[in-house]
Every structure is written in C-alpha cells, then in structure tokens.
Design an enzyme around this catalytic site. Structure first.
Site, PDB file in Angstrom:
ATOM      1  N   GLU A   1       8.409  -1.181-145.946  1.00  0.00           N
ATOM      2  CA  GLU A   1       9.186  -0.210-146.827  1.00  0.00           C
ATOM      3  C   GLU A   1      10.577  -1.197-146.525  1.00  0.00           C
ATOM      4  O   GLU A   1      11.058  -1.186-145.586  1.00  0.00           O
ATOM      5  CB  GLU A   1       9.552   0.606-147.580  1.00  0.00           C
ATOM      6  CG  GLU A   1      10.779   1.271-148.341  1.00  0.00           C
ATOM      7  CD  GLU A   1      11.283   2.177-148.052  1.00  0.00           C
ATOM      8  OE1 GLU A   1      12.770   2.603-148.969  1.00  0.00           O
ATOM      9  OE2 GLU A   1      12.315   3.053-146.380  1.00  0.00           O
TER      10      GLU A   1
ATOM     11  N   ASP B   1       8.589   3.503-142.935  1.00  0.00           N
ATOM     12  CA  ASP B   1       9.217   3.771-143.410  1.00  0.00           C
ATOM     13  C   ASP B   1      10.748   2.777-143.054  1.00  0.00           C
ATOM     14  O   ASP B   1      11.976   2.788-142.498  1.00  0.00           O
ATOM     15  CB  ASP B   1       9.909   5.516-143.211  1.00  0.00           C
ATOM     16  CG  ASP B   1      10.952   6.129-144.224  1.00  0.00           C
ATOM     17  OD1 ASP B   1      11.578   6.051-145.784  1.00  0.00           O
ATOM     18  OD2 ASP B   1      12.829   6.445-143.860  1.00  0.00           O
TER      19      ASP B   1
END
Ligand code: GLC
Ligand code: MG
Length: 536
Positions: free
Chosen positions: A276, A217
């Site tokens: 990401e 993330d």
C-alpha cells in the site's frame, strides 16, 4: 469498418511467466464488516470462514484480510497492540488457522495485513516508552523529540497527521512523539535494529501459520527524512501521492522491502508482498515492485482517475509502462476500505452503478491482477447519511468533517433476507444498513442474470477460461471519442464512457456486457457507461 476494431495483437506467450499473483483476482475482506458469527454485530474470523464458499463461487484466487490482531480499535485495527495474537472481537489464533486451512481447501490463498509503520499506543513497547520516562530504552523504538518554543510547548516540526491536526502529541514528561495517523498510532523508528528484527519475527509467525503473503500497510512511510525537516505548507494530506514528502516515499523504505522479499522467497509456495504505497508517479510506485522487492503495489492512480476516456487511457498506459519497466504486473483497484465506493464516486444512482459495472469489466480485462473490495460485487453504494453517533473512523473526529469519512464504505455486507442485518450475523450490525439493501443481498442477486453479482461471477469465470486475459499484453484499437477499445489475444474490450449511446462496428461475438446491447446490421449500439467483451 469491422476491420478497424480487429485485433492486430501478436501472441506473446513470452510475456507470460510463472507466478499466481501476476494475474490473480484478490478479494478484500474488511473483517469487521464481512460476516458475524457470534451475534455481537461485529464481523469475525469464523464469520469469514463460514462465508468462504461465496468467494469460491465468485471465483477469486485469493482473499486479503484487514487487520484482526489484538487492538484497541482506535483505527479499525490498524493500531496493533500485539502482532502475534487475534483480538477477542474477531476470534483467536485457532480461528485464524482454521480460516487459512479452509480457504486453502477451497483453493483460495490468504493474504493478511501487516502494519509496520506504527503500533498501537497500547503496544508493550510504547507503554514501556511512556512509563519509563525520557531515559527509557524503548523510546528509541519510536520518534520522541523535544518541542520547540521556550518551554518546548510547540511540536518539533510542522508535520501534519494524515487524519488532520499535528503529527505530534506531547507526553506528560514534556517531550513529543510522532504519529502520522491518530495519536493512538505512534510511528516506529525503523532505523532501530530491534524494530527490524521484531517484524522479521512477526512475518515468520504468520508465514509459519500458512498465510500466502502480506498486504503491507503504509509501505511508503517507515523511513523519515534525516533531521525531520519542516515542510513549510499546510494541508499536507492533500500532497500525499502528489509529491515525495519527508515522511512518505523516502528511498530508505526500499531496503526494508528487499529484506522482506528475501524472507518471503525463503518460504515455499510463492508467498507475496503487496505494497500500500502512495507514490507521486507510476514510476516511483514501480520502485516498490522491482524484482527484488514486493510483488504488487496498489494502483491508486487508476482508483482516483476520473470517468473520462482520455484520462483513463493515460493512466492505463502510464501504469503498464511503469510496471513493465521492472517486470511486475499492474494491479487494477477501484475501491477499498479507505475511499468512497466507486458506484457513488461515478455519480451514484443507476448511472453510477452502470459505470461501476463497466469499470469492473474494464479492470478485469486489463493485463495484470485485479482487486475486488467486498460488496462491490453486489454494486453497493456508499452509505452517506450515517448518524454521527455511530461513526467510528478516527479521521471523522480529527478532520474538519469534510474529508476522511471512511465509515460509509465499511457498512456490513447484506447477505440475505429482507430486514437488517440482512444475514450479516445472528445479532445486529455495528453500522446500520440501508433498508434498500434488501434488493442487493447475495441471496437476492444470485441467479438473476441482470444482477451485478452474476456479472462479476461471469467475468471472473471467463477470465479464467480465456487464455488471453490476465497477464500479458494489450493493444489499443481505433475508437470514436469517449470510447476505449483494446485487444487482448482472442478478445476485444470496448468501453463507452459517454452518457449517450455509441454506435460501433461489431468487433466480434459479444461475450459479456455490463448493459444490454442493440444491433443493427453490423453496428452495435453501446449504451452510455457500458463495457463489452467481444470474442474475436
Ligand atoms: C492505511 C489503511 C488505513 C489506515 C492507515 C493507517 O492507509 O488502509 O485504513 O487508517 O493505513 O494504518
Ligand atoms: Mg462477531
């Protein structure tokens, strides 16, 4: 004319190399909304485990699970209070182990989310940092700074949170802490060795439990520019992915990814890392997937590309060139839990659904790895009209009500039956599902050759059968304006992006089409918004 579309592609076996992830189809499970086992209306790990056969039938290679760790759920679990435990909402560690074991038994790999940029404000470190006051050593694990202005009443710099408002919140003792997302998500200080050691240990914990990798993330956010300089502009969230910001895509993040790659490689079984990362160009994105860094990065340029043949071709070329320069596979992503579902993005209604089906065939025909966000295989649209009272996305409460409404793509999946919660679980559903979804359940679509679910099943099955799909090369073929045509070994893919029918010389035997075709002699009439795979 037939010759014009005939492939001239040389067989390039050398371009293929080992690595399951180079052409994997990876299915994103948003755990809260996939399947609920205990009737509390919230999806959970046992629910996922029970529904794994759906994913095995669909034919995907791997599952990516969004965060299920202990969390106050201020941002759907992307605010982690304890990285080594499962939130009781979702089950316990045993359920996590069972899920991984059952997935492996079905031939599915499991990737879990890791959230290294920030913790929850309830994480033991942050609590100690707050309660210990300005002298607490734990403050060094985050970014605490004195404010500006005479009384320190102004934030330390002009950085804005991605969710709106300042990226700083003032503490009771008068100083400020940094949070690029919600105030409940304080940013960690990755210059501190204890932060690095802790995450190495957390990654080991999950690798030892058997997971096949991590979706990282905010992989572009961990390192902040020295001195944390002002940006001098408002609406900074709009610049994410358009330029390097002092808090995003700083070069220092790559050293972290290199150390994680060494850790992943020290395990057997080809464990992977997926970034990401919002980078301003495909070239900068490719830096995250250099041979000694992560394995894949989400290709958001493809996701955000307009429905326009020239623009799509440009993004495809730029993405492939950038990843090829570092020897990594490109990923093709159309939707995830943060964006409006592509059926709706492409215009909604029957035309939007038609384009979404076509886009899926395009993505699955391009070289590289493809992601499927839960529900896109059912052709689910965005749920735009959720009442404010049921919304949970922190972006909704902090934003101006325009951007960042992410609940509409997170509505629980419809599995079966004709009334809510459509088989989602024995209880209700944490967000209401539209009544019209009774037509879109897995049950309703199974066995219907015209359904989106069967289209996905066929496409993924063919992708496995045909050696020319997945990793490898592609070659553009001449095509009329508004139409894209390219060759893979043994296959031609054509996409008509126009609304009108496009006549094309028949390039081969139709294998799969996202809408019905008409033929006159050697000419195929491809309906608007349709993608076709042809065997050649
Ligand atoms: C990523 C996640 C998003 C989350 C944010 C903060 O962008 O995909 O859902 O809100 O990170 O962790
Ligand atoms: Mg539940």
């Amino acid at each position: 004319m037939t010759q014009e579309l005939a492939p001239t592609l040389r067989d390039q076996p050398a371009a293929r190399s080992a690595g399951w992830w180079r052409d994997a189809v990876i299915y994103q499970v948003y755990v809260r909304s996939f399947a609920d086992s205990d009737g509390d209306g919230i999806g959970d790990l046992r629910g996922v485990r029970d529904r794994l056969p759906h994913l095995a039938d669909l034919g995907v290679d791997a599952v990516w699970l969004t965060p299920f760790y202990a969390s106050p759920q201020a941002d759907g679990g992307y605010d982690v209070a304890d990285y080594r435990s499962v939130d009781p909402l979702f089950g316990d560690l045993r359920d996590a182990g069972d899920l991984v074991g059952e997935a492996h038994r079905l031939g599915l790999r499991v990737i879990v989310d890791i959230v290294p940029n920030h913790t929850s404000d309830r994480h033991a470190w942050f609590r100690a940092a707050l309660t210990g006051g300005p002298g607490a050593p734990e403050r060094g694990l985050y970014h605490f700074r004195p404010g500006r202005g005479e009384q320190g009443e102004l934030p330390p710099n002009d950085w804005e949170s991605v969710f709106g408002g300042p990226a700083w919140t003032r503490t009771d003792t008068g100083d400020w802490y940094l949070h690029l997302f919600a105030p409940e998500q304080p940013d960690l200080n990755w210059e501190h060795p204890a932060v690095r050691e802790e995450f190495t240990s957390v990654l080991r914990f999950w690798l030892d439990l058997g997971v096949d990798g991590f979706r990282v993330d905010v992989a572009h956010g961990m390192i902040k520019a020295a001195g944390m300089p002002d940006i001098g502009m408002r609406e900074q969230a709009k610049m994410i992915g358009a330029q390097v910001l002092p808090f995003f895509d700083q070069d220092g993040v790559h050293e972290i990814h290199r150390s994680w790659r060494r850790l992943l490689d020290s395990y057997d079984g080809e464990r992977i890392g997926v970034a990401e990362a919002w980078a301003p160009t495909p070239e900068r994105l490719a830096l995250y997937v250099r041979p000694d860094e992560l394995h894949q990065a989400f290709n958001f340029q493809f996701l955000t590309c307009d429905w326009d043949a020239t623009a799509m071709r440009g993004v495809i070329d730029a993405s492939l060139a950038a990843t090829r320069s570092v020897g990594a596979p490109t990923t093709w992503v159309l939707s995830n839990h943060d964006v409006v579902r592509h059926t709706t993005r492409y215009g909604g209604g029957p035309a939007g659904l038609g384009r979404a089906r076509a886009a899926a065939l395009l993505a699955l025909a391009l070289p590289g790895s493809a992601y499927v966000y839960q529900g896109e295989e059912l052709g689910l649209p965005e749920v735009a009209d959720l009442p404010d009272a049921v919304r949970q996305d922190p972006a909704f409460f902090r934003g101006d009500g325009q951007d960042g409404l992410r609940d509409g793509c997170r509505v629980p999946l419809p599995w079966s039956g004709s009334s809510q919660p459509f088989g989602f679980g024995p209880g209700g559903s944490w967000l209401p599902q539209p009544d019209s979804w009774k037509e879109l359940t897995v049950e309703a679509q199974t066995g219907d050759p015209g359904s989106t679910l069967e289209l996905y099943r066929s496409a993924i099955a063919l992708r496995k059968e045909l050696p020319g799909l997945g990793d490898g090369e592609m070659e553009w073929l001449p095509a009329p304006e508004g139409v894209l045509a390219f060759a893979r070994p043994g296959l031609v893919c054509t996409l008509n992006t126009l609304s009108a029918k496009a006549p094309l010389p028949v390039p081969g035997r139709p294998l799969l089409s996202s809408a019905a075709l008409e033929f006159t002699g050697g000419t195929a009439r491809i309906p608007g918004g349709t993608c076709v795979w042809w065997a050649v």
